[in-house]
Each structure stands twice: as C-alpha cells, then as structure tokens.
Design a protein around this motif. Sequence first.
Motif, short mmCIF file in Angstrom:
data_model
loop_
_atom_site.label_atom_id
_atom_site.label_comp_id
_atom_site.label_asym_id
_atom_site.label_seq_id
_atom_site.Cartn_x
_atom_site.Cartn_y
_atom_site.Cartn_z
N PRO A 18 29.81 49.96 -36.47
CA PRO A 18 29.98 51.42 -36.44
C PRO A 18 31.19 51.75 -35.57
O PRO A 18 31.30 51.26 -34.45
N ALA A 19 32.10 52.59 -36.07
CA ALA A 19 33.36 52.82 -35.36
C ALA A 19 33.73 54.30 -35.38
O ALA A 19 33.24 55.08 -36.20
N PHE A 20 34.66 54.66 -34.46
CA PHE A 20 35.12 56.05 -34.36
C PHE A 20 36.56 56.03 -33.88
O PHE A 20 36.88 55.38 -32.88
N VAL A 21 37.43 56.72 -34.59
CA VAL A 21 38.83 56.89 -34.18
C VAL A 21 39.15 58.38 -34.21
O VAL A 21 38.93 59.05 -35.22
N ALA A 22 39.63 58.90 -33.09
CA ALA A 22 39.98 60.32 -33.00
C ALA A 22 41.45 60.51 -33.33
O ALA A 22 42.31 59.79 -32.83
N GLY A 23 41.74 61.49 -34.17
CA GLY A 23 43.11 61.79 -34.56
C GLY A 23 43.54 63.13 -33.97
O GLY A 23 43.10 63.49 -32.90
N PRO A 24 44.39 63.84 -34.70
CA PRO A 24 44.85 63.53 -36.06
C PRO A 24 46.03 62.56 -36.07
O PRO A 24 46.83 62.52 -35.14
N SER A 41 29.66 35.62 -42.94
CA SER A 41 30.02 35.75 -44.36
C SER A 41 30.60 37.11 -44.71
O SER A 41 31.46 37.21 -45.59
N ALA A 42 30.13 38.17 -44.07
CA ALA A 42 30.60 39.50 -44.45
C ALA A 42 30.42 40.48 -43.32
O ALA A 42 29.46 40.40 -42.53
N GLY A 43 31.34 41.43 -43.24
CA GLY A 43 31.25 42.50 -42.25
C GLY A 43 31.67 43.82 -42.86
O GLY A 43 32.44 43.85 -43.83
N LEU A 44 31.16 44.91 -42.31
CA LEU A 44 31.51 46.24 -42.80
C LEU A 44 31.74 47.15 -41.61
O LEU A 44 30.86 47.32 -40.76
N SER A 45 32.95 47.71 -41.52
CA SER A 45 33.32 48.65 -40.47
C SER A 45 33.28 50.06 -41.04
O SER A 45 33.95 50.34 -42.04
N VAL A 46 32.51 50.94 -40.40
CA VAL A 46 32.28 52.28 -40.94
C VAL A 46 32.71 53.32 -39.91
O VAL A 46 32.25 53.32 -38.76
N LEU A 49 25.90 48.66 -47.28
CA LEU A 49 26.30 49.97 -47.80
C LEU A 49 26.70 50.86 -46.64
O LEU A 49 25.86 51.28 -45.83
N GLY A 50 27.99 51.13 -46.53
CA GLY A 50 28.49 52.01 -45.49
C GLY A 50 28.54 53.45 -45.97
O GLY A 50 28.94 53.72 -47.10
N ILE A 51 28.12 54.36 -45.12
CA ILE A 51 28.24 55.80 -45.40
C ILE A 51 29.25 56.37 -44.43
O ILE A 51 29.03 56.42 -43.22
N GLN A 52 30.40 56.78 -44.97
CA GLN A 52 31.45 57.42 -44.19
C GLN A 52 31.27 58.93 -44.40
O GLN A 52 31.80 59.50 -45.35
N PRO A 53 30.52 59.60 -43.53
CA PRO A 53 30.21 61.01 -43.75
C PRO A 53 31.36 61.91 -43.36
O PRO A 53 32.31 61.48 -42.69
N GLU A 54 31.27 63.14 -43.76
CA GLU A 54 32.19 64.17 -43.28
C GLU A 54 31.34 65.22 -42.57
O GLU A 54 30.56 65.94 -43.21
N LEU A 55 31.48 65.31 -41.24
CA LEU A 55 30.56 66.11 -40.44
C LEU A 55 31.31 67.12 -39.58
O LEU A 55 32.48 66.91 -39.23
N PHE A 56 30.59 68.19 -39.21
CA PHE A 56 31.15 69.28 -38.43
C PHE A 56 30.09 69.77 -37.44
O PHE A 56 28.90 69.46 -37.59
N PRO A 57 30.48 70.53 -36.40
CA PRO A 57 29.50 70.96 -35.41
C PRO A 57 28.28 71.66 -36.00
O PRO A 57 27.15 71.44 -35.55
N GLY A 58 28.49 72.48 -37.03
CA GLY A 58 27.36 73.19 -37.63
C GLY A 58 26.30 72.29 -38.22
O GLY A 58 25.13 72.67 -38.34
#
Length: 374
Positions: free
Chosen positions: A279-285, A330-335, A54-63
């Motif tokens: 666990p992954a991180f890509v900076a945009g935009p 068998s399985a992988g999850l990238s978040v 179960l991957g949680i792709q959150p939406e986070l901000f400095p606050g």
Amino acid sequence: MRKFLFSLLILALLALAGAYGYWAALRPNGHYLSDLRIQVAVDQGTPGQNGNLLGIQPELFPGDYQDPERLRRKLEAYLQQARSLGLINPKTIVILPEHIGSWLWIKGEKDEVYQARGRDEAFQWLSLSNPVRFAKAWLSARNGHRGRNARLRMKADEMAADYQALFGGLAKEFGVTLVAGSIVLPTPHIENGVLTPGNGSLFNISVVFGTDGAPLGVPTHQVFPDRDNRRLVQPGDPGDLDVVDTPAGRLGVLIGTDSWYPDNYRRLQAKGVQLLAIPAFVAGPGHWQTPWRGYDLHPPAALPIQPGEVTEQQAWQRLTQAGLTPVGISAGLSVFMHGRFWDVVAEGQSFISHNGQAEEAPAGFGARLINLWL
C-alpha cells in the motif's frame, strides 16, 4: 450600577459560550454525490485455481469520510463491479492504498472542514469545533508537529473501530482477503481480535483481514517512514515484519517506502513469503514525474539507483523489482491512492511486479482496478 453591568457581562459571556457550544455540537450530514464507477486498468495473466492479487486504486475526497457509510458504499461499489467482471473469488487478495484509513480523522465534522480551501484552514475548523478533545490530544502529543499529531490522536478509538468495521466488513461480505491500506494510530495492537489504540507514539500500520472479517496476524508497522510521515510517526521494529497465511499463499506487507529497502524483503523471505502487497501514497501534484530525491532515512549500503537519476515513478518500480527478484517472491502489487484532500493531491500509478517486469496502470482520472492472476 456596576453590579448590574457586571451581571450583564456575565450573561453575555454565558450566552456566547452557549452559542459556541451549540455551534460546535452541530454536525449536519448533507447530501453528497460520489462517483462510484471504476474501470479495469490492468488485467494480467489467465484466470485459474491459484487466485489473484486485486488492487483498488480509489479516487477519494474529504466528503467521502464525513460518514464511514459513504466510504463503505464507495468501496463496496468498486468490489461489486470487480465481482461482476469475474475478478473476485475465495482466493482473491484485495489491496488498498496507504493512508486510506488515516483520513478517518475527518469523520463527522462540520461542513466548514470539508469545504476548506487548504489543510491549514481545515485544521483550524477542526480544533474550533472540537475544543476539549483537541486540547486533550494536543497535551498528550509526543513528537513532531503538535497540532497535526493531535488531530490524528483525538479520535483514535473511533478511527480504530471504524477501520476494523469497514474493512473487516468488506472482507467478510465479499469473501476475500483484504489488505486494508494503512492507518495512523497511537501504539496500536490487536487484543482479542480487536484493533486497539494506546496512548503512546503514533505508528503507520496496516491490518490484513481474512475472509471471515477477522484480523490475520498482527498489524504491520511501517519501518522507514518517508520525510513527511516521520515528522509524526515513529518507525516500527524491522524484526516485527511478518507474513500471514491466505488461501492464495503466504502474504507479506510493506507499507510505502518500506518497499525501497532490500533488507525488508530478506526478512520476509526468511518467513516464507510468496506474495507481496505494497500500500503506497505519493503526494503531488506532479511529483510522480519529478526526479527521485533519494532515500529519506537510512539508505542501504549498496544503492541500486542514485538520487536524480530516474523519476519518482521509475524509482518505485525499479526498487520494488530489485527487492523482489533476489529473494524469489513470485508477485507483488503496489497500490496508490488518487484524489484530492484540500491542497494535497494524491497521485502515483499502481503497478504489478511479476517475472522481473512492471506493468503500470495508465494515467487518467477515476478509480482503477489492477489485477494479476497467479
């Protein structure tokens, strides 16, 4: 007269120093509204007895990081919604994104830090409001940009403690195995069950917490930091990549761009890995849809794709699948993380790799759940 003027000058300087010290010590913690909603973006497979990723792709901000309790409430709300949908069980492995712990360096700061227009302005407020701690950390910085190094180093003890309390606590509260994204710390290790930073170089690490809230195994170190991270963090030893036993099977963790290297998969295969968390991180935009720039460091001898041949999105999926398939995982999850940290836009769409195929969470705003039944 001179003595009088000199005395006045000294008094004025003392008053200024006192006012500055009082200002620097103030840490108001005002009211903060945060969106606690999350929706299921991908739900693949059929519920059974084998558990789920179960991957949680959150939406986070400095606050969200001003007080770790805010971040805990947000993640707790996500997990509560997942549980209400039947996605939480004793064999669930929850995966969080890269650097979800690294932003703990902005805990307990002044409002000016969170309201800054860009990273540079936020860094300036941070150093001004923590002059002694920042100076000590700056002097002990070992590599890369000394200012950026110092901001990650100056609160290392607090960051490690908050990281373990927060993510270990959530694992225990919900009775799940939890891959706690990653955090950057100086020479971290686990001593008597406690994540403890040292005084050496910075490393990007991930800790897996068991259903009792305690760390499983040793921290996973990122082996091949990307071009942004390697200015600050040292690469880990590839031979230290390990797997841990979970109720759902033997789990391996590859942080971010480590998932691009076939040798890392083979190292985990030699240790009996069955499931993979990335666990992954890509900076945009917009970076997710731009042409892939290629390997940042130590490209493999045989390149499955060439720079510019595919988009960043396609590269992540194809390189992950190219690593998984030959070794029989068998399985992988990238978040990935979503949100905005001043002028840094966190993007990238989480995806499941299973049976030779990738299924990606649809683009859009808000937090997402990505679930794979095993």
